[in-house]
Design an enzyme around this catalytic site. Structure first.
Site: not given
Length: 273
Positions: A46, A51, A76, A107
């Site tokens: 994930d 990120y 996401k 998200h």
């Protein structure tokens, strides 16, 4: 896939119930962590555009000799990209070095900008194009989920929410289940066990089963029917977090952990983010 538990999503696709999260990991840390996880037996990873480590996931996948069909990769859509999910996913796919993702999630709802329904329509189109096998959301409350259903006729397969022993979100989990939406836990260990690992019931169960507190909490998620994605970049912990399939908590033990719920949120409130 592996012998770990598998969840069947309401679109018919299969997802490992336990995966690796890579939030707050650098590209290099992510590459190493994913490589270790795949060697241990994880098949679900994930990540997210925000990120900034999708390249790390892609690097590890490229080096692994695992069939694409045996992997389950999630990324996401970030809030600022809700106006153009197609371009956002294409960028993510390039970084991941993949032709498709197994799961694409909105998200956050970001209700103040009121774009999530249109973004959801675009995700439906991306699924139809085959760029995402399954589509879902993160951090959606009931009103947002109901609006997706009312305006598009399509419910997410997953609602990924902050969920751990201190924030069990039982009402939302139950609503999801009633509507065949799988619930996935982020920050499942309460961000390193803050206020959880030192709870007497968790320590007692760790001693009883000869497991770590983290393993007890992960097993709690699994026994509650939740999909869980604990994050770690430490090889030993990555291995330990996967060694949870040789025991189960009984109903009484689950009831004891249920009493730890304080409603304490560690992350942002979806209503205001």
């Amino acid at each position: 896939m592996t012998t770990q538990p598998i969840i069947k999503l309401h679109d018919g696709n299969l997802m490992p119930q336990l995966g690796l999260g890579v939030w707050q990991a650098s590209i290099e840390e992510t590459t190493n962590a994913v490589a270790e996880a795949l060697q241990v037996g994880y098949r679900s990873i994930d990540t997210a555009a925000i990120y900034k480590n999708e390249e790390g996931v892609g690097n590890a996948l490229q080096s692994a000799s695992i069939a694409r069909s045996d992997l389950f990769i999630t990324t996401k859509l970030w809030n600022d990209d809700q106006g153009n999910p197609q371009a956002a996913l294409e960028t993510s796919l390039k970084k991941l070095k993949l032709d498709y993702v197994d799961l694409y999630l909105i998200h956050w709802p970001r209700p103040s900008q009121d774009q999530y329904v249109d973004a959801w329509r675009d995700l439906i189109a991306l699924r139809e194009q085959g760029l995402a096998k399954s589509i879902g959301v993160c951090n959606f409350h009931v009103a947002y989920l109901q609006r997706l259903q009312d305006e598009t006729g399509v419910m997410p397969v997953i609602n990924q929410i902050e969920l751990h022993p201190l924030l069990q979100q039982r009402q939302l989990h139950a609503w999801n289940a009633t509507h065949k939406i799988a619930t996935e836990s982020w920050s499942p260990l309460a961000q390193g066990g803050k206020g959880v690992f030192d709870q007497p019931v968790i320590k007692k169960l760790a001693e009883k089963y000869q497991k770590t507190p983290a393993q007890i909490v992960i097993r709690w998620h699994l026994d509650c029917g939740l999909i869980v994605i604990p994050k770690s970049v430490t090889p030993r912990r990555i291995r330990e977090n996967f060694e949870v399939f040789d025991f189960k908590l009984d109903k009484d033990e689950l009831s004891q952990i249920a009493k730890l719920d304080t409603g304490h949120r560690l992350g942002p409130n979806p209503e205001t983010l």
